[in-house]
Scaffold this motif. Sequence first.
Motif, PDB file in Angstrom:
ATOM      1  N   UNK A 115      -9.689  -5.304 -12.002  1.00 30.34           N
ATOM      2  CA  UNK A 115     -10.440  -4.054 -11.937  1.00 30.34           C
ATOM      3  C   UNK A 115     -11.917  -4.425 -11.797  1.00 30.34           C
ATOM      4  N   UNK A 116     -12.549  -3.907 -10.766  1.00 31.10           N
ATOM      5  CA  UNK A 116     -13.974  -4.171 -10.549  1.00 31.10           C
ATOM      6  C   UNK A 116     -14.712  -2.836 -10.475  1.00 31.10           C
ATOM      7  N   UNK A 117     -15.802  -2.745 -11.213  1.00 31.83           N
ATOM      8  CA  UNK A 117     -16.633  -1.541 -11.213  1.00 31.83           C
ATOM      9  C   UNK A 117     -18.076  -1.937 -10.936  1.00 31.83           C
ATOM     10  N   UNK A 118     -18.744  -1.139 -10.113  1.00 30.05           N
ATOM     11  CA  UNK A 118     -20.156  -1.370  -9.800  1.00 30.05           C
ATOM     12  C   UNK A 118     -20.924  -0.096 -10.143  1.00 30.05           C
ATOM     13  N   UNK A 119     -21.977  -0.263 -10.923  1.00 30.61           N
ATOM     14  CA  UNK A 119     -22.818   0.844 -11.347  1.00 30.61           C
ATOM     15  C   UNK A 119     -24.164   0.716 -10.641  1.00 30.61           C
ATOM     16  N   UNK A 120     -24.634   1.810 -10.064  1.00 29.61           N
ATOM     17  CA  UNK A 120     -25.943   1.843  -9.437  1.00 29.61           C
ATOM     18  C   UNK A 120     -26.862   2.739 -10.233  1.00 29.61           C
ATOM     19  N   UNK A 121     -27.934   2.160 -10.781  1.00 31.30           N
ATOM     20  CA  UNK A 121     -28.872   2.914 -11.601  1.00 31.30           C
ATOM     21  C   UNK A 121     -30.229   2.906 -10.897  1.00 31.30           C
ATOM     22  N   UNK A 122     -30.730   4.099 -10.620  1.00 35.57           N
ATOM     23  CA  UNK A 122     -32.019   4.223  -9.913  1.00 35.57           C
ATOM     24  C   UNK A 122     -33.159   3.925 -10.882  1.00 35.57           C
TER      25      UNK A 122
END
Length: 124
Positions: A115-122
């Motif tokens: 399971x791979x998750x990528x979070x993008x935070x501005x």
Amino acid sequence: MTDPEDGPSTYTIRPKFEKKFRPLLIKDVIHQVLKELLHEKQYSSEEAKTTSKEISDSIQSRLKGLDLDRYKYIVQVVIGEQRGEGVKMGCRCFWDSDTDNYAQDIYMNDTLFCVAAAFGVYHY
């Protein structure tokens, strides 16, 4: 106060529409990386740590290549042995729902799951 030669001051507090973190696009990136790096791979507890780091580094590198200005990325990868049992994962984040988002994908074969998750935070 603004300098007439520099023009008016502008402050960016939101990404431009075309530069927003798009979960569907990011999911495709994650899917490609998982297929490339886990194709025909067998589960090994000794290799799981290095493989998960390699996957997360590759995902993060490709996300940086998308040139989404001012986004910071957090990538989490979990690899486990496929034994026919269920696994539940969850996450909670405190963020701006207008600019920040995440995407995830799952890869499974006969011996492993990932399971791979990528979070993008501005970053304001």
